[in-house]
Design a protein around this motif. Structure first.
Motif, PDB file in Angstrom:
ATOM      1  N   GLY A 170      61.543  53.654  43.688  1.00 20.20           N
ATOM      2  CA  GLY A 170      62.300  52.453  44.095  1.00 20.20           C
ATOM      3  C   GLY A 170      63.414  52.418  43.317  1.00 20.20           C
ATOM      4  N   GLY A 197      66.536  52.192  44.108  1.00 19.28           N
ATOM      5  CA  GLY A 197      67.454  51.461  44.915  1.00 19.28           C
ATOM      6  C   GLY A 197      68.844  52.177  44.530  1.00 19.28           C
ATOM      7  N   GLU A 243      63.198  56.929  46.238  1.00 19.15           N
ATOM      8  CA  GLU A 243      63.432  55.697  46.978  1.00 19.15           C
ATOM      9  C   GLU A 243      63.162  55.873  48.307  1.00 19.15           C
ATOM     10  OE1 GLU A 243      64.678  52.330  46.452  1.00 19.15           O
ATOM     11  OE2 GLU A 243      64.637  52.414  48.750  1.00 19.15           O
ATOM     12  N   ILE A 244      62.462  54.722  49.047  1.00 17.99           N
ATOM     13  CA  ILE A 244      62.229  54.820  50.499  1.00 17.99           C
ATOM     14  C   ILE A 244      63.414  54.581  51.238  1.00 17.99           C
ATOM     15  CG2 ILE A 244      61.771  52.358  50.635  1.00 17.99           C
ATOM     16  CD1 ILE A 244      59.225  53.026  52.059  1.00 17.99           C
ATOM     17  N   GLN A 288      70.178  53.343  50.469  1.00 21.50           N
ATOM     18  CA  GLN A 288      69.766  53.031  49.227  1.00 21.50           C
ATOM     19  C   GLN A 288      70.017  54.555  48.000  1.00 21.50           C
ATOM     20  OE1 GLN A 288      70.230  49.977  47.730  1.00 21.50           O
ATOM     21  NE2 GLN A 288      68.163  49.099  48.232  1.00 21.50           N
ATOM     22  N   MET A 334      57.993  57.529  48.717  1.00 25.10           N
ATOM     23  CA  MET A 334      57.186  56.345  48.747  1.00 25.10           C
ATOM     24  C   MET A 334      56.547  56.354  47.635  1.00 25.10           C
ATOM     25  SD  MET A 334      56.014  55.534  52.449  1.00 25.10           S
ATOM     26  CE  MET A 334      55.026  56.910  52.712  1.00 25.10           C
ATOM     27  N   GLY A 335      56.399  55.138  46.776  1.00 26.77           N
ATOM     28  CA  GLY A 335      55.466  54.989  45.874  1.00 26.77           C
ATOM     29  C   GLY A 335      53.967  55.467  45.782  1.00 26.77           C
ATOM     30  N   GLN A 336      53.599  55.117  47.175  1.00 23.82           N
ATOM     31  CA  GLN A 336      52.309  55.415  47.372  1.00 23.82           C
ATOM     32  C   GLN A 336      52.115  56.775  47.863  1.00 23.82           C
ATOM     33  OE1 GLN A 336      54.337  53.146  48.862  1.00 23.82           O
ATOM     34  NE2 GLN A 336      53.824  52.894  51.007  1.00 23.82           N
ATOM     35  N   MET A 396      60.394  49.300  38.686  1.00 24.56           N
ATOM     36  CA  MET A 396      61.328  48.327  38.179  1.00 24.56           C
ATOM     37  C   MET A 396      61.484  47.323  39.447  1.00 24.56           C
ATOM     38  SD  MET A 396      62.867  46.628  35.647  1.00 24.56           S
ATOM     39  CE  MET A 396      63.085  47.751  34.506  1.00 24.56           C
ATOM     40  N   ARG A 397      60.576  46.284  39.491  1.00 24.80           N
ATOM     41  CA  ARG A 397      60.690  45.314  40.661  1.00 24.80           C
ATOM     42  C   ARG A 397      60.301  46.083  41.846  1.00 24.80           C
ATOM     43  NH1 ARG A 397      64.856  41.205  38.651  1.00 24.80           N
ATOM     44  NH2 ARG A 397      64.965  41.983  36.577  1.00 24.80           N
ATOM     45  N   THR A 398      59.371  46.983  41.887  1.00 24.78           N
ATOM     46  CA  THR A 398      59.239  47.722  42.912  1.00 24.78           C
ATOM     47  C   THR A 398      58.020  47.625  43.589  1.00 24.78           C
ATOM     48  OG1 THR A 398      60.769  49.490  42.669  1.00 24.78           O
ATOM     49  CG2 THR A 398      59.246  50.272  44.037  1.00 24.78           C
ATOM     50  N   HIS A 426      57.112  45.442  46.457  1.00 23.20           N
ATOM     51  CA  HIS A 426      57.497  45.718  47.853  1.00 23.20           C
ATOM     52  C   HIS A 426      56.720  46.893  48.478  1.00 23.20           C
ATOM     53  CE1 HIS A 426      61.171  43.628  47.473  1.00 23.20           C
ATOM     54  NE2 HIS A 426      61.187  43.801  46.294  1.00 23.20           N
ATOM     55  N   VAL A 444      67.552  44.822  49.621  1.00 26.28           N
ATOM     56  CA  VAL A 444      65.899  45.523  49.599  1.00 26.28           C
ATOM     57  C   VAL A 444      65.622  45.615  50.913  1.00 26.28           C
ATOM     58  CG1 VAL A 444      63.817  44.539  48.760  1.00 26.28           C
ATOM     59  CG2 VAL A 444      65.982  44.106  47.302  1.00 26.28           C
TER      60      VAL A 444
HETATM   61  C1  LIG Z   1      63.743  44.808  44.401  1.00 25.48           C
HETATM   62  S1  LIG Z   1      64.515  46.553  44.772  1.00 25.48           S
HETATM   63  C2  LIG Z   1      64.574  47.121  42.872  1.00 25.48           C
HETATM   64  C3  LIG Z   1      65.474  48.105  42.899  1.00 25.48           C
HETATM   65  C4  LIG Z   1      65.612  48.756  41.482  1.00 25.48           C
HETATM   66  N1  LIG Z   1      64.528  49.274  40.794  1.00 25.48           N
HETATM   67  C5  LIG Z   1      66.079  47.871  40.626  1.00 25.48           C
HETATM   68  O1  LIG Z   1      65.373  47.152  39.730  1.00 25.48           O
HETATM   69  O2  LIG Z   1      67.139  47.243  40.848  1.00 25.48           O
HETATM   70  C6  LIG Z   1      63.109  47.371  45.127  1.00 25.48           C
HETATM   71  C7  LIG Z   1      63.241  48.515  45.617  1.00 25.48           C
HETATM   72  O3  LIG Z   1      62.153  49.157  46.116  1.00 25.48           O
HETATM   73  C8  LIG Z   1      62.372  50.033  47.226  1.00 25.48           C
HETATM   74  N2  LIG Z   1      60.926  50.276  47.975  1.00 25.48           N
HETATM   75  C9  LIG Z   1      60.392  49.188  48.903  1.00 25.48           C
HETATM   76  N3  LIG Z   1      59.364  50.033  49.256  1.00 25.48           N
HETATM   77  C10 LIG Z   1      59.209  51.105  48.654  1.00 25.48           C
HETATM   78  C11 LIG Z   1      58.206  52.011  48.532  1.00 25.48           C
HETATM   79  N4  LIG Z   1      56.935  51.989  49.207  1.00 25.48           N
HETATM   80  N5  LIG Z   1      58.211  53.076  47.809  1.00 25.48           N
HETATM   81  C12 LIG Z   1      59.359  53.182  46.987  1.00 25.48           C
HETATM   82  N6  LIG Z   1      60.274  52.463  47.036  1.00 25.48           N
HETATM   83  C13 LIG Z   1      60.231  51.161  47.798  1.00 25.48           C
HETATM   84  C14 LIG Z   1      63.283  49.198  48.010  1.00 25.48           C
HETATM   85  O4  LIG Z   1      64.142  50.217  49.015  1.00 25.48           O
HETATM   86  C15 LIG Z   1      64.225  48.841  46.936  1.00 25.48           C
HETATM   87  O5  LIG Z   1      65.274  49.792  46.566  1.00 25.48           O
END
Ligand SMILES: C[S@@+](CC[C@H](N)C(=O)[O-])C[C@H]1O[C@@H](n2cnc3c(N)ncnc32)[C@H](O)[C@@H]1O
Length: 232
Positions: free
Chosen positions: A23, A25, A44-45, A49, A68-70, A85-87, A90, A180
């Motif tokens: 993720g 971003g 990144e999904i 981004q 995707m993370g999963q 990081m904050r991902t 989501h 996001v």
């Molecule tokens: C809050 S943002 C954080 C971005 C970056 N990590 C940061 O700290 O600035 C969450 C990010 O996760 C991505 N995301 C959402 N679902 C995801 C998934 N299932 N797998 C990977 N990335 C994902 C979003 O597109 C977004 O870029």
């Protein structure tokens, strides 16, 4: 006060290691960790981004993949550090456990999973809750971390810190919130007046004239492969 990068560096060495930022971003953390000697991959999904991350990577050398993370697009046992990081909040709730399982799968035996999550409190949470209430997903992310053993990971004592987000006006807030999830744009615009008044009231003046800064309470977790249980 520590920022996200300082906490990560304090808890996890990255120089000379293969690190994946899940993720990623727009790639700010990929670039920062690459500058500190990590061999970086950004996953990144969002294609949009990721394109921005590739475009802004003037240093080169990092790898990028849509994914995707999963369901990480990486081989088993190929990474030293997996960063969320904050991902994590989501990822769909029903897939959060699988995301930790995927991190465990791609990890080398001495590897580390690092998860930094915003808590459902503080001025910035109050502000952004006008657009989307993340209480449920943030709580689910914490439950997933508490159950890290299900992904064969061992959780160390979490580290809590206050991060700060400084934004130059309501349009900068909009850009951050919408980046996001583009579906947030009409929600933001419908409640623009309320957001503008909260933006002016919450937080504190930042270093630049038009900036306001908001506290974001964070929790960082370091997870390592759980020792194998030997059959007796
Ligand atoms: C809050 S943002 C954080 C971005 C970056 N990590 C940061 O700290 O600035 C969450 C990010 O996760 C991505 N995301 C959402 N679902 C995801 C998934 N299932 N797998 C990977 N990335 C994902 C979003 O597109 C977004 O870029």
């Amino acid at each position: 006060m520590l920022n996200d990068l300082e906490v990560l560096e304090r808890l996890v060495p990255v120089a000379g290691r293969d690190v994946v930022d899940v993720g990623c971003g727009g790639g700010a953390l990929v670039r920062a960790l690459a500058a500190r000697g990590a061999r970086m991959t950004g996953v990144e999904i969002s294609e949009e981004q990721l394109a921005a991350a590739v475009r802004d990577d003037d240093r080169g050398g990092a790898q990028y993949a849509v994914g995707m993370g999963q369901q990480l697009p990486l081989p088993d046992g190929s990474v030293d550090v997996v960063v969320f990081m904050r991902t994590l909040h989501h990822v769909p709730i029903e897939e959060m456990g699988n995301a930790l399982g995927e991190a465990r799968r791609v990890l080398r035996p001495a590897g580390v999973v690092y998860v930094a999550e915003p808590l459902a409190e503080g001025d910035f949470f109050t502000l952004t809750s006008v657009v989307e209430d993340e209480r449920e997903v943030r709580a689910a992310a914490q439950r997933t971390l508490a159950d890290a053993a299900a992904a064969r990971l061992e959780r160390a004592e979490p580290f809590e810190y206050d991060a700060r987000v400084c934004l130059a006006g309501v349009q900068a807030l909009r850009a951050r919130v919408v980046s996001v999830d583009p579906a947030r744009a009409p929600l933001f615009d419908e409640r623009a007046d309320e957001l503008a008044s909260l933006f002016a009231r919450l937080g504190e003046p930042g270093p630049r004239a038009d900036e306001r800064c908001f506290m974001v309470p964070m929790r960082a977790d370091v997870l390592t492969p759980a020792p194998a249980v030997s059959a007796t």
